[in-house]
Design a protein around this motif. Structure first.
Motif, PDB file in Angstrom:
ATOM      1  N   ALA B 275      44.019  25.705  46.034  1.00 53.56           N
ATOM      2  CA  ALA B 275      44.528  26.852  45.273  1.00 53.56           C
ATOM      3  C   ALA B 275      43.809  28.135  45.691  1.00 53.56           C
ATOM      4  O   ALA B 275      44.439  29.184  45.867  1.00 53.56           O
ATOM      5  N   LEU B 276      42.481  28.047  45.869  1.00 59.72           N
ATOM      6  CA  LEU B 276      41.730  29.234  46.289  1.00 59.72           C
ATOM      7  C   LEU B 276      42.186  29.683  47.685  1.00 59.72           C
ATOM      8  O   LEU B 276      42.339  30.875  47.955  1.00 59.72           O
ATOM      9  N   GLN B 277      42.389  28.713  48.576  1.00 61.43           N
ATOM     10  CA  GLN B 277      42.776  29.065  49.936  1.00 61.43           C
ATOM     11  C   GLN B 277      44.177  29.688  49.974  1.00 61.43           C
ATOM     12  O   GLN B 277      44.407  30.692  50.652  1.00 61.43           O
ATOM     13  N   LEU B 278      45.103  29.109  49.224  1.00 61.72           N
ATOM     14  CA  LEU B 278      46.458  29.686  49.195  1.00 61.72           C
ATOM     15  C   LEU B 278      46.413  31.092  48.588  1.00 61.72           C
ATOM     16  O   LEU B 278      47.072  32.018  49.074  1.00 61.72           O
ATOM     17  N   HIS B 279      45.602  31.233  47.529  1.00 63.43           N
ATOM     18  CA  HIS B 279      45.438  32.555  46.914  1.00 63.43           C
ATOM     19  C   HIS B 279      44.930  33.547  47.956  1.00 63.43           C
ATOM     20  O   HIS B 279      45.429  34.663  48.056  1.00 63.43           O
ATOM     21  N   TYR B 280      43.953  33.131  48.752  1.00 63.28           N
ATOM     22  CA  TYR B 280      43.368  34.099  49.691  1.00 63.28           C
ATOM     23  C   TYR B 280      44.318  34.417  50.851  1.00 63.28           C
ATOM     24  O   TYR B 280      44.419  35.574  51.270  1.00 63.28           O
ATOM     25  N   PHE B 281      45.000  33.419  51.368  1.00 61.78           N
ATOM     26  CA  PHE B 281      46.015  33.702  52.404  1.00 61.78           C
ATOM     27  C   PHE B 281      47.051  34.689  51.865  1.00 61.78           C
ATOM     28  O   PHE B 281      47.419  35.661  52.527  1.00 61.78           O
ATOM     29  N   LEU B 326      34.828  32.674  48.298  1.00 50.62           N
ATOM     30  CA  LEU B 326      35.963  33.580  48.088  1.00 50.62           C
ATOM     31  C   LEU B 326      35.470  35.009  47.880  1.00 50.62           C
ATOM     32  O   LEU B 326      36.041  35.957  48.426  1.00 50.62           O
ATOM     33  N   TRP B 327      34.400  35.161  47.091  1.00 50.85           N
ATOM     34  CA  TRP B 327      33.878  36.512  46.807  1.00 50.85           C
ATOM     35  C   TRP B 327      33.463  37.205  48.115  1.00 50.85           C
ATOM     36  O   TRP B 327      33.696  38.389  48.317  1.00 50.85           O
ATOM     37  N   VAL B 328      32.820  36.446  48.984  1.00 51.21           N
ATOM     38  CA  VAL B 328      32.420  37.032  50.265  1.00 51.21           C
ATOM     39  C   VAL B 328      33.658  37.431  51.067  1.00 51.21           C
ATOM     40  O   VAL B 328      33.690  38.485  51.711  1.00 51.21           O
ATOM     41  N   LYS B 329      34.703  36.608  51.014  1.00 54.16           N
ATOM     42  CA  LYS B 329      35.935  36.957  51.732  1.00 54.16           C
ATOM     43  C   LYS B 329      36.517  38.268  51.206  1.00 54.16           C
ATOM     44  O   LYS B 329      36.952  39.109  51.983  1.00 54.16           O
ATOM     45  N   TYR B 330      36.523  38.434  49.877  1.00 53.60           N
ATOM     46  CA  TYR B 330      37.019  39.707  49.326  1.00 53.60           C
ATOM     47  C   TYR B 330      36.237  40.884  49.926  1.00 53.60           C
ATOM     48  O   TYR B 330      36.780  41.945  50.194  1.00 53.60           O
ATOM     49  N   ASN B 331      34.935  40.663  50.091  1.00 53.94           N
ATOM     50  CA  ASN B 331      34.105  41.763  50.574  1.00 53.94           C
ATOM     51  C   ASN B 331      34.251  42.019  52.064  1.00 53.94           C
ATOM     52  O   ASN B 331      33.800  43.040  52.562  1.00 53.94           O
ATOM     53  N   GLN B 332      34.894  41.080  52.774  1.00 54.71           N
ATOM     54  CA  GLN B 332      35.266  41.419  54.150  1.00 54.71           C
ATOM     55  C   GLN B 332      36.371  42.473  54.150  1.00 54.71           C
ATOM     56  O   GLN B 332      36.589  43.147  55.150  1.00 54.71           O
ATOM     57  N   LEU B 333      37.057  42.597  53.033  1.00 51.48           N
ATOM     58  CA  LEU B 333      38.101  43.612  52.906  1.00 51.48           C
ATOM     59  C   LEU B 333      37.582  44.866  52.216  1.00 51.48           C
ATOM     60  O   LEU B 333      38.325  45.801  51.964  1.00 51.48           O
ATOM     61  N   THR B 334      36.300  44.881  51.904  1.00 53.62           N
ATOM     62  CA  THR B 334      35.733  46.025  51.193  1.00 53.62           C
ATOM     63  C   THR B 334      35.626  47.208  52.131  1.00 53.62           C
ATOM     64  O   THR B 334      35.212  47.072  53.271  1.00 53.62           O
ATOM     65  N   ASP B 335      36.030  48.329  51.606  1.00 55.45           N
ATOM     66  CA  ASP B 335      35.869  49.563  52.360  1.00 55.45           C
ATOM     67  C   ASP B 335      35.251  50.535  51.384  1.00 55.45           C
ATOM     68  O   ASP B 335      35.904  51.008  50.462  1.00 55.45           O
ATOM     69  N   ILE B 336      33.958  50.778  51.552  1.00 57.87           N
ATOM     70  CA  ILE B 336      33.257  51.551  50.521  1.00 57.87           C
ATOM     71  C   ILE B 336      33.705  53.001  50.489  1.00 57.87           C
ATOM     72  O   ILE B 336      33.304  53.748  49.616  1.00 57.87           O
ATOM     73  N   THR B 337      34.543  53.424  51.423  1.00 56.76           N
ATOM     74  CA  THR B 337      34.953  54.826  51.403  1.00 56.76           C
ATOM     75  C   THR B 337      36.173  55.046  50.520  1.00 56.76           C
ATOM     76  O   THR B 337      36.616  56.162  50.347  1.00 56.76           O
ATOM     77  N   VAL B 338      36.739  54.005  49.981  1.00 58.73           N
ATOM     78  CA  VAL B 338      37.954  54.187  49.215  1.00 58.73           C
ATOM     79  C   VAL B 338      38.046  53.074  48.179  1.00 58.73           C
ATOM     80  O   VAL B 338      37.397  52.045  48.303  1.00 58.73           O
ATOM     81  N   ASP B 339      38.836  53.298  47.151  1.00 62.66           N
ATOM     82  CA  ASP B 339      39.118  52.224  46.206  1.00 62.66           C
ATOM     83  C   ASP B 339      40.183  51.340  46.830  1.00 62.66           C
ATOM     84  O   ASP B 339      41.329  51.740  46.952  1.00 62.66           O
ATOM     85  N   ASN B 340      39.795  50.127  47.226  1.00 64.19           N
ATOM     86  CA  ASN B 340      40.782  49.249  47.854  1.00 64.19           C
ATOM     87  C   ASN B 340      41.563  48.433  46.829  1.00 64.19           C
ATOM     88  O   ASN B 340      42.352  47.583  47.184  1.00 64.19           O
ATOM     89  N   LEU B 341      41.319  48.698  45.556  1.00 69.24           N
ATOM     90  CA  LEU B 341      42.130  48.138  44.480  1.00 69.24           C
ATOM     91  C   LEU B 341      42.073  46.623  44.360  1.00 69.24           C
ATOM     92  O   LEU B 341      42.978  46.006  43.825  1.00 69.24           O
ATOM     93  N   GLN B 342      41.008  45.999  44.862  1.00 67.65           N
ATOM     94  CA  GLN B 342      40.880  44.537  44.700  1.00 67.65           C
ATOM     95  C   GLN B 342      40.401  44.243  43.283  1.00 67.65           C
ATOM     96  O   GLN B 342      39.233  43.922  43.068  1.00 67.65           O
ATOM     97  N   ASN B 343      41.302  44.372  42.334  1.00 63.39           N
ATOM     98  CA  ASN B 343      40.945  44.216  40.935  1.00 63.39           C
ATOM     99  C   ASN B 343      41.249  42.825  40.419  1.00 63.39           C
ATOM    100  O   ASN B 343      42.242  42.214  40.801  1.00 63.39           O
ATOM    101  N   MET B 344      40.401  42.379  39.538  1.00 65.85           N
ATOM    102  CA  MET B 344      40.569  41.079  38.894  1.00 65.85           C
ATOM    103  C   MET B 344      40.235  41.282  37.417  1.00 65.85           C
ATOM    104  O   MET B 344      39.288  41.979  37.093  1.00 65.85           O
ATOM    105  N   ILE B 345      41.033  40.704  36.535  1.00 66.20           N
ATOM    106  CA  ILE B 345      40.770  40.892  35.105  1.00 66.20           C
ATOM    107  C   ILE B 345      40.599  39.532  34.444  1.00 66.20           C
ATOM    108  O   ILE B 345      41.318  38.582  34.770  1.00 66.20           O
ATOM    109  N   LEU B 346      39.625  39.431  33.555  1.00 61.86           N
ATOM    110  CA  LEU B 346      39.213  38.148  32.979  1.00 61.86           C
ATOM    111  C   LEU B 346      39.324  38.173  31.457  1.00 61.86           C
ATOM    112  O   LEU B 346      39.169  39.213  30.829  1.00 61.86           O
ATOM    113  N   GLY B 347      39.548  36.999  30.891  1.00 62.77           N
ATOM    114  CA  GLY B 347      39.529  36.859  29.429  1.00 62.77           C
ATOM    115  C   GLY B 347      40.793  37.391  28.781  1.00 62.77           C
ATOM    116  O   GLY B 347      41.822  37.563  29.418  1.00 62.77           O
ATOM    117  N   GLY B 348      40.695  37.652  27.477  1.00 59.79           N
ATOM    118  CA  GLY B 348      41.832  38.174  26.726  1.00 59.79           C
ATOM    119  C   GLY B 348      42.601  37.088  26.000  1.00 59.79           C
ATOM    120  O   GLY B 348      42.140  35.954  25.877  1.00 59.79           O
TER     121      GLY B 348
END
Lengths: 329, 775
Positions: B275-281, B326-348
């Motif tokens: 599931a994590l791998q499909l999510h990341y692809f 997975l968290w490290v993979k997200y950060n391969q997409l990190t671009d500190i010069t802009v908001d890359n919008l990789q948002n995740m929301i928890l709970g509720g």
């Protein structure tokens, strides 16, 4: 005492260092001590007074023009040269000051007004275990007003704390205690002579009051977070607070005497050591007064721990600025 | 390999950073236009083929220690400008020898700089200072896909020409898209493919509508087939590397990676790892297609975790390790010069209104706290029933100065969404979108920010005619007239963009994942999603209300200032009128201090705008909804605005989002929330963000976390929608300006995301410092 009014110089919302939880601290003006290290000199006089901030002043001269007694020389230096002995705090210069460089310290407030303001933060108190703290100055110098605020706050379900230096007649102080959930009692020096020299008053009345508060104090719950007991109307819990000022009151003799004194009290929830800071120094200039301790440093963490150890040897529960001894500073 | 060792190896890959080279022109750029029949085919088919080409040609790579795989897309396959310049940018360490750079940075640039450059460009060009855009100049973020792999040419010259008129191109995917991750996990790519194929088989293609639907369904099939091949390329690569691996443990891991990828090519996931791998692809491809948020990750991922744990297939330690990967993979997409919008929301809340916080919600917070990386950008949803442990953990991380998570209030937001016509059980499944806008995850194509109204400029224009207004009501009426014009212009601009989008930016990949598109056989750019809201964003609310309050007091009540004098003072930026400026600043109440006198003006302003927007239909058939956001434009908007009657000087920064003007909130953070909460959330169903700066001393000490948790609970009770905290010490920020080397890791929260303070443009730094005043 409905409609009781008093002189207040500040109402600070979101205060987190004056008792448990998030609180509103109401500062009453007027104090019977003149501690050399006092960080709020504007709290001392029981009369309104004008405070001036040179950093904010734009030098427009409107204050000098507005003064009916001609007490300001005019121009940029005007407020700095205010003749404070002749000033009757009529407030016209403050009203003329658009920049907010001049402020009137001390405004008359009715107890209901204060209680109504507290109600605005009801959700915050409930969520954090906070409430209201009366501070000063010395709240016990305005006993009717202070009691009315505390009683009103309690009636509205708020936890009440009282910060006092104890230098007031027992009758005044005890009138407040019946509406108080937590007493934060300042003890500055064990010796009466030294106390006189450092604060302008001897300490016999203070220590007698401390013993009385201690004797009636509620169960010695030491935890700071247990503040949600508003309305239970038992006797107040007691926390003793000792300011630690290097070379002023931290000498081994005084610490040892304080340890004996505090260790011999019937009941103390906790002793908090408050390390001295010179944060108040700018206010002295703003009031046209001289600050005598400007070269005194803050005590070291090691020195505070040493003092704490001496107190703990007397069976006292000690914290530094509210934190446990091993917490990171 | 121990978990600790693996993490060390993975983090090392983040230190290999390459620079994106500017696009090298059209020479050598591949094209799908030359394929047989391409010229006559619909643009959706050509776009799908372009994406398919990318998926079959983009470089694939597996780093040492990885369990979750997928290399961020390059500009162009094998671009030497990227791989050749792999460099040690972050100072964490050198790039592993021979490895491709894990992260890519655009040339130069700092977060928010675009807003400033745009403002300067407009000022220098003598552009009229208007509260709305008189031109369509293209929304900077509309060019979304370009940072994560350029598509081959697929548009005709005529299509390109028309798109350029609204600032779009072949790599634009405008709107703040969000892929439907839950749906992908539930059905797998294979299930979505079957759904599309079944629809196509039952379709009558002889009608025009039928032909259009067929083109959409075929575009979906093209990209899903290519996605299948993409997974198989990783399966093959993993097997090849396994064959060459010296370490038997790593060989086994690589074979397992291969099995996971091969499984996903043709079936939905059955384990947490799959599931994590499909999510990341899916995330990787969606990033290329402008859809970058993860939504309610803890909700759609938890069943896989729980099943594996229950069956004894997975240990907690291994599960946490997979999250690290997975968290490290997200950060391969990190671009500190802009908001890359990789948002995740928890709970509720769950669909029935019960609490949905689960084990994975905590594990996600823990992973972010443990790794200290900026991605994913976490938010939490709180409600009255949120468990104390989750509130406390949230408070701990905020108090520690991680600048995460942003905090959303179900109690305010869900009713506001219901008021906007969303059924209750769907409203309970809301997620944040870009920074802070609201959407129903997996069911929405939101255009949340393209229509913008700069309120303070509306006030600026109104006040030029101040002498015409006999009463404050006259003034307010005139301001409403200016606001109406600004709203109409903003809606017109946003409508043009939405009409243009399907002609250049059809989005078969994201459409396949969002509920409604396959069912209706309609691309999401054409309104295929179940919900199609569009946002109108108003900024400068606080400054405008502060200005109105000052005008009312000084001109109409106290009559302390003459209207003509004020107009002249504003025109000269208060030259010689400092005393008047101080009166405007200090003699009237300011928003954020729980003062009804000015807060009521905010309510009136928002009510008026909500009334203008309500019922307005966008080109996709959804309605416009009001939001109160500035994003990073509080600097640019300020630069383009003259002196204003709140006492603000020409060019000065304005209030961020729905926050008080910088440094004017003096009654503490709860008074700020009491002021903002006076505006009914139902008026702003697109959301609004309140930024609050706390001094570290307010949340430090033995009761610091408890007090922070108390403030969070009080925020839920008072009914504000969303709050973002900065735990800031103005003195430390000044020190960081003086000594940026020492503070290179000092993180602050910008308009919805964390960023490094010392890399911000000076204007943003000063604005942040001003916000800490009085604390």
């Amino acid at each position: 005492m409905a409609g009781a009014a008093g002189l207040v110089f500040d109402v600070q919302r979101f205060a987190v260092h004056d008792g448990p939880g998030i609180r509103t601290t109401v500062f009453l003006k007027g104090c019977s001590l003149r501690c050399q290290w006092c960080h709020s000199p504007e709290s001392q006089s029981s009369l309104p007074e004008v405070m001036y901030s040179a950093a904010v002043c734009i030098g427009c001269g409107a204050c000098a023009a507005a003064c009916p007694r001609g007490l300001m020389a005019g121009g940029r230096s005007g407020p700095g040269q205010l003749d404070r002995n002749a000033c009757q705090a009529c407030g016209r210069c403050v009203a003329a000051c658009n920049a907010g460089a001049l402020v009137m310290v001390g405004k008359t407030a009715r107890a209901e007004e204060i209680v109504a303001r507290l109600d605005r933060d009801r959700m915050l108190y409930a969520a954090s275990g906070g409430g209201v703290t009366l501070s000063g100055g010395e709240p016990a110098l305005q006993p009717d007003f202070a009691a009315a605020v505390l009683r009103g706050a309690r009636a509205h379900g708020h936890h009440t704390a009282l910060e006092t230096a104890g230098n007031a007649p027992w009758g005044s102080l005890s009138a407040l205690l019946e509406h108080t959930d937590l007493v934060l009692f300042d003890v500055k020096h064990a010796s009466g002579d030294e106390h006189l020299a450092l604060t302008g008053a001897r300490n016999e009345q203070i220590l007698a009051n401390l013993r009385r508060v201690s004797a009636m104090a509620g169960a010695a719950g030491a935890g700071a977070g247990a503040g949600a007991g508003a309305g239970e109307n038992g006797p107040p819990r007691l926390i003793v607070r000792v300011p630690v000022i290097p070379d002023v009151n931290d000498q081994p003799g005084n610490i040892a005497a304080l340890a004996v004194l505090l260790g011999g009290l019937p009941r103390v929830g906790r002793v908090e050591l408050l390390p001295y800071h010179n944060f108040g120094v700018a206010k002295y200039a703003a009031l046209g007064r001289e600050y005598r301790l400007s070269s005194v440093p803050s005590p070291s963490r090691a020195a505070l721990k040493g003092i704490a150890a001496i107190l703990m040897a007397r069976g006292l529960n000690v914290s530094i600025e509210g934190a446990g001894l091993d917490d990171p500073p | 390999m121990t978990r600790h060792d693996r993490l060390e190896v993975l983090l090392k890959t983040l230190s290999s950073v390459g620079r994106i080279t500017p696009p090298g022109g059209e020479a050598g750029r591949p094209s799908v236009l030359d394929e047989p029949g391409a010229a006559a085919s619909p643009v959706a088919i050509r776009k799908a083929r372009a994406l398919a080409w990318l998926l079959r040609n983009v470089p694939v790579h597996i780093y040492p220690g990885e369990l979750i795989v997928g290399l961020p897309f390059r500009e162009l396959p094998g671009d030497p400008g990227v791989q050749g310049e792999a460099a040690s940018e972050s100072g964490v360490g050198e790039a592993a020898g021979g490895e491709a750079a894990a992260r890519l940075l655009p040339p130069g640039g700092a977060a928010g700089e675009g807003y400033i450059l745009e403002a300067r460009r407009r000022l220098a060009g003598g552009w009229p200072l208007e509260p709305y855009s008189p031109d369509i100049f293209g929304i900077p973020a509309a060019g979304a896909g370009t940072r994560y792999g350029l598509l081959p040419r697929f548009a005709t010259d005529q299509e390109l020409h028309e798109a350029a008129r609204v600032g779009l191109d072949e790599n634009s995917n405008p709107g703040h898209l969000q892929a439907g991750h839950a749906r992908v996990l539930a059905h797998g790519w294979s299930g979505l493919r079957e759904m599309a194929a079944a629809k196509l088989a039952a379709l009558d293609e002889t009608t025009e509508i039928g032909a259009g639907r067929a083109a959409f369904l075929r575009s979906v099939l093209i990209v899903l087939d290519a996605a299948r091949d993409f997974a198989l390329r990783y399966a093959d690569l993993a097997e090849t590397q396994a064959g060459a691996a010296a370490d038997p443990a790593r060989r086994a891991e690589l074979l397992q990676i291969a099995a996971v990828c091969r499984h996903l090519a043709d079936a939905p996931p059955s384990t947490f790892w799959e599931a994590l791998q499909l999510h990341y692809f899916t995330h990787l491809i969606a990033m290329n297609q402008g859809a970058r948020q993860m939504g309610r990750f803890d909700q759609y991922m938890y069943p896989f975790l729980a099943a594996d744990l229950d069956a004894g297939r997975l240990t907690m330690d291994r599960a946490a390790e997979l999250l690290d990967c997975l968290w490290v993979k997200y950060n391969q997409l990190t671009d500190i010069t802009v908001d890359n919008l990789q948002n995740m929301i928890l709970g509720g809340q769950d669909q029935d209104g019960g609490d949905a916080t689960n084990l994975l919600s905590h594990m996600c917070l823990d992973a972010t706290d443990r790794l200290g990386l900026v991605d994913p950008k976490l938010s939490v949803r709180l409600h009255r029933g949120t468990p104390e442990g989750f509130v406390r953990r949230t408070a701990e991380i905020i108090a520690a100065g991680r600048y995460q998570p942003g905090v959303y209030n179900d109690e305010a937001i869900i009713p506001a969404l219901v008021g906007a016509g969303i059924p209750l059980e769907h409203a309970r499944d809301y997620s944040n979108d870009g920074c802070s806008e609201l959407l129903i995850q997996g069911r929405t194509n939101p255009w949340c920010f393209e229509a913008k109204v700069h309120l303070l400029q509306c006030l600026e224009r109104t006040v030029r005619r101040l002498e015409d207004f006999a009463t404050f009501d006259d003034l307010f009426s005139a301001l409403k007239g200016e606001i109406n014009r600004a709203v109409e212009m903003a809606l017109a601009n946003a409508n043009l963009l939405q009409v243009a989008a399907p002609r250049i930016s059809p989005n078969p990949l994201v459409s396949a994942t969002v509920e409604g598109c396959l069912e209706r056989m309609l691309d999401l750019t054409e309104g295929g999603a179940l919900y199609n809201p569009a946002g109108l964003c108003a900024s400068g609310v606080a400054d405008t209300a502060d200005g109105l309050a000052a005008l009312r007091r000084m001109i109409y009540v106290e009559r302390a200032v003459a209207a003509g004098d004020l107009v002249r003072a504003l025109a000269t930026d208060f030259d010689g009128e400092e005393r008047m400026r101080q009166a405007l600043l200090n003699r009237a109440p300011k928003f954020g201090n729980d003062s009804d006198e000015v807060d009521d003006l905010v309510v009136a302003l928002v009510q008026h705008m909500a009334g203008r927007v309500r019922g307005r239909v966008n080109p996709r058939g959804g309605e416009y909804v009001l939001g109160l956001f500035s994003y990073g434009d509080y600097i640019g908007h300020g630069l383009m605005t003259g002196a204003t009657p709140d006492g603000r000087r020409r060019g000065g920064g304005i209030s961020p989002n729905f926050s008080p003007a910088p440094g004017r909130d003096l009654e503490g953070p709860f008074a700020v929330l009491q002021s903002t909460a006076k505006v009914p959330p139902a008026l702003t169903p697109n959301g609004r963000a309140v930024d609050i700066a706390l001094h570290p001393s307010a949340v430090s000490g033995p009761d610091g976390v408890a007090n922070m948790a108390g403030l969070l609970r009080a925020f839920v009770e008072v009914g504000e929608m969303q709050v973002q905290f900065n735990v800031l010490d103005g003195k430390v920020l000044r020190e960081a300006q003086r000594d940026p080397e020492r503070y290179r890791n000092l993180t602050v929260r910008l308009w919805g995301f964390p960023a490094y303070f010392v890399r911000l443009p000076r204007e943003f730094q000063e604005h942040l410092i001003a916000r800490t005043a009085g604390r």
